[in-house]
Design a protein around this motif. Structure first.
Motif, short mmCIF file in Angstrom:
data_model
loop_
_atom_site.label_atom_id
_atom_site.label_comp_id
_atom_site.label_asym_id
_atom_site.label_seq_id
_atom_site.Cartn_x
_atom_site.Cartn_y
_atom_site.Cartn_z
N PRO A 33 0.82 -1.23 0.00
CA PRO A 33 0.00 0.00 0.00
C PRO A 33 0.85 1.27 0.00
CG PRO A 33 -0.87 -1.60 1.57
CD PRO A 33 0.46 -2.11 1.14
N ARG A 72 -11.58 -2.87 1.79
CA ARG A 72 -10.48 -3.06 2.74
C ARG A 72 -9.15 -2.64 2.13
NH1 ARG A 72 -9.65 -8.42 5.17
NH2 ARG A 72 -9.84 -9.19 3.04
N SER A 73 -8.90 -3.01 0.90
CA SER A 73 -7.65 -2.58 0.26
C SER A 73 -7.65 -1.08 -0.01
CB SER A 73 -7.43 -3.37 -1.03
OG SER A 73 -8.54 -3.28 -1.89
N ARG A 113 -6.53 0.63 3.12
CA ARG A 113 -5.10 0.53 3.38
C ARG A 113 -4.32 1.55 2.54
NH1 ARG A 113 -3.21 -5.62 3.06
NH2 ARG A 113 -1.30 -4.66 3.90
#
Length: 714
Positions: free
Chosen positions: A221, A246-247, A250
């Motif tokens: 990330p 969720r990604s 990040r």
């Protein structure tokens, strides 16, 4: 008595007269509604004709329509704004030279012209919904290219690209964009030989194109955020598309830490319609120059776009479920070409499509050396069928001895991840001796047995294969294995009493777990991040992933394994991964060696030999048998086109909701695959779209589902 009755009647009459007068006064004071057809209204003196894209999806209406522009709307009716128009009146309802009637539809003004090519009477614009020009020329060109590539209508693509309007955000004033940030530190990009050069090219205003295979661990990330920050430092905009929220969170956190707040916007569905439109407007008006989001963000109108990036391009979430079913990777590639922007395709592994971009020279490979790979990746050990058959412990909690010992040792140092395939995978057939997938001799499609006693048949062309023998070893026996994972958490709890067991899956997904002993059971893609990394990971039931009846089964299994294994500490810190799968299989070997690039290159070479996508282009046509046959027969396909099928389409199970692509209840559908060699995909898409539109004009037959480059080709 009679006089009283007469008085009452008089009072009643006076009251009725008063009510009528009040109603008349109210009608006089209330503003009049706009005329429905603007009959007799003066037209704009300059460019009195607006070419409108009507927001109506059928492909046979995929063109621009001319409307007259009333003088009262002249100032607001500019290219790019939303309008309301009357559509479908026909030529029979004309009064004073203006067409009347029809239903009200939304649309967008594409351009204003002085004179229409249409010589009949024109209807007038009914309303300018908003003076906000939401359809920019760049966005229009992109959506047109996407519609052509996927044989869809421009209106359908615009519904995906432009969010619904909300009046409140349009009235707000957005601040000026902040000044460009400084060039970020190269930091972990120095682990890649070509990494510093790529970041420096972005910061210098260049447009490099790279396929990036990230190292195992939690750094990706921040590395992605550094690429965005370098692009912002050059004074240009950046766009990053990720598979899930969720990604996105990040990368959002990493980018905020790197450049501060106010430099970028996050576009995800969880923001809510109004807030999402507010952020979209901030992007269009130039208040922010960088965007991080999920699939729909691929159309974000970033000004002076300098970088498009996608993470985990093999994830199914990048493929849109709505017509015309575009894939985010292909849309971003189109943007990179049209807007002359840099492109970064990043992943822990590598898809065959990304490998093809490197193979044909469109992009450069961005990967670390073997020493860096070995230092970052965990130790991977395998458990094959032979070991499982000899291991009595494998019958308890589905854990062979090696997996049980690895889990016990890992729990002494931290959390242990257990990945189990989610339920519902259907196996494909493979040789029982060498595990080579069983394929059709005619088209190389996957063989399957729909019923226990049914003969083998191809899932692509439908031809039977009663006398199949393995082309590799000559064996005639097949195998298929499906292993359920319903009680995995309970069984592991009994195997490790006193250790907390947590689950993460479709119903409840964990974002993170603390750095203390625990067993975390997760389905693929739902693995939570462990603070400090997992001490160990068990990848169970490998055959349930490898035996799926899909061309991408091996690639997808490796992608899911890498996603889980990358959360484990490196081998230097004691991280161990155990995978249950035959060690000789290509995806298992790629995981053991941590060589996703080599796996993708070999997979690409094999598909090129067999004529599989992405080397070839494919289209899927599904519907009732007579409708599918009519459409394919009416399409002027290229001479090199190969029609495979038809084969039956599985109906949804009783009680289960119907999914996209499945036949309606009570209908029997068939599917045909059309395959063409490289360079003829555009011709195939255009011919199928033209045949589809012709059928709709003639109102022939029922619904047909056309999909270009489907993910599930079998």
């Amino acid at each position: 008595m009679s006089s009283e009755n007469g008085a009452g009647a008089g009072e009643q009459g006076e009251q009725l007269a008063l009510i009528r007068e009040t109603v008349r006064e109210a009608k006089k004071k209330a503003p009049k509604a706009r005329p429905r057809t603007w009959r007799g209204a003066e037209l704009a003196k300059e460019r009195p004709v607006a070419r409108v894209l009507v927001d109506k999806g059928p492909v046979h209406l995929d063109k621009l329509w001319d409307y007259a522009v009333p003088a009262a709307m002249d100032e607001k009716a500019q290219p790019g704004v939303r309008v309301r128009v009357r559509f479908g009146a026909g030529t029979g309802r004309v009064r004073e030279g203006r067409r009347e009637g029809g239903g009200l539809l939304d649309g967008y003004i594409v351009e204003r012209i002085a004179e229409s090519d249409y010589r009949g009477p024109l209807a007038a614009l009914a309303q300018v919904v908003s003076p906000e020009p939401v359809l920019t020329p760049e966005l229009l060109a992109l959506c047109r290219a996407v519609a052509d590539r996927y044989a869809g209508s421009l209106a359908d693509v615009l519904q995906l690209a432009i969010p619904p309007r909300h009046a409140k955000p349009e009235a707000e004033r957005f601040p000026a964009p902040p000044p460009p940030p400084p060039v970020p530190s190269l930091a972990s990009w120095e682990r890649y030989p070509d990494g510093p050069g790529f970041i420096e090219a972005l910061a210098g205003g260049g447009s490099p194109r790279a396929v990036w295979t990230a190292l195992s661990g939690p750094h990706w990330p921040w590395e992605l955020a550094a690429a965005v920050a370098a692009t912002l430092a050059s004074g240009r905009g950046a766009l990053v598309v990720l598979p899930d929220g969720r990604s996105v969170a990040r990368v959002d956190a990493a980018l905020t830490e790197l450049v501060g707040r106010g430099m970028h916007a996050v576009l995800v569905a969880d923001s809510g319609p109004e807030e999402r439109y507010r952020r979209w407007l901030a992007i269009r008006r130039g208040a922010v120059r960088a965007v991080v989001g999920t699939r729909a963000a691929m159309y974000a109108p970033v000004a002076d776009l300098g970088l498009v990036a996608i993470w985990d391009d093999g994830h199914s979430a990048h493929s849109d479920d709505h017509a015309p079913y575009p894939h985010a990777r292909d849309v971003l590639l189109l943007r990179a070409v049209h807007e002359k922007a840099a492109c970064l395709i990043g992943d822990l592994g590598r898809t065959v499509e990304a490998a093809q971009l490197v193979e044909n020279g469109w992009a450069r490979s961005l990967e670390a050396g073997r020493d860096q790979v070995r230092a970052a990746a965990p130790l991977v050990r395998t458990i094959g069928d032979a070991e499982t058959a000899r291991d009595e412990a494998a019958r308890a909690a589905r854990l062979p001895s090696l997996a049980w010992q690895t889990a016990r040792a890992g729990l002494a140092r931290g959390p242990v991840l257990v990945q189990v395939p989610r339920r519902g995978y259907v196996p494909r057939l493979a040789c029982a001796r060498c595990r080579e997938p069983a394929r059709c001799r005619h088209c190389a499609g996957p063989l399957e047995a729909r019923d226990q006693d049914a003969a083998l048949c191809c899932g692509w062309c439908g031809q039977e294969a009663p006398d199949w023998h393995c082309a590799e070893c000559g064996n005639a026996r097949l195998r298929a294995q499906v292993v359920g994972a319903r009680r995995t958490a309970e069984e592991l709890g009994r195997a490790f009493p006193g250790v907390p067991v947590r689950t993460s899956g479709r119903d409840h997904v964990l974002d993170a777990v603390p750095d203390r002993p625990a067993i975390v059971v997760s389905t693929p893609g739902a693995e939570p991040v462990a603070v400090g990394g997992y001490a160990a990971a068990l990848l169970l039931d490998g055959w349930a992933l490898l035996n799926r009846p899909d061309l991408r089964a091996g690639e997808e299994a490796l992608r899911r394994w890498l996603g889980a294994a990358a959360l484990v500490r490196g081998a230097e810190d004691g991280g161990v991964v155990v995978v249950t799968g035959e060690p000789t299989l290509r995806p298992v070997q790629a995981l053991v060696r941590w060589d996703p690039v080599g796996h993708a290159v070999r997979e690409l070479a094999e598909r090129a030999e067999l004529g599989f996508p992405p080397v070839s282009r494919m289209a899927s046509v599904a519907g009732r048998a007579e409708d599918v046959a009519s459409l394919v027969r009416g399409a002027a396909l290229p001479p090199s086109a190969e029609v495979l099928g038809p084969v039956p389409v599985s109906a949804p199970a009783a009680g289960r909701p119907r999914r996209a692509g499945e036949p309606p209840v009570g209908e029997e559908w068939e599917r045909v695959l059309v395959r063409v060699p490289p360079g003829e995909g555009a011709a195939m898409a255009a011919s199928l779209k033209a045949a589809w539109a012709a059928r709709m004009v003639r109102r022939e037959g029922g619904a047909v589902r056309l999909r270009i480059d489907p993910l599930d080709v079998g």
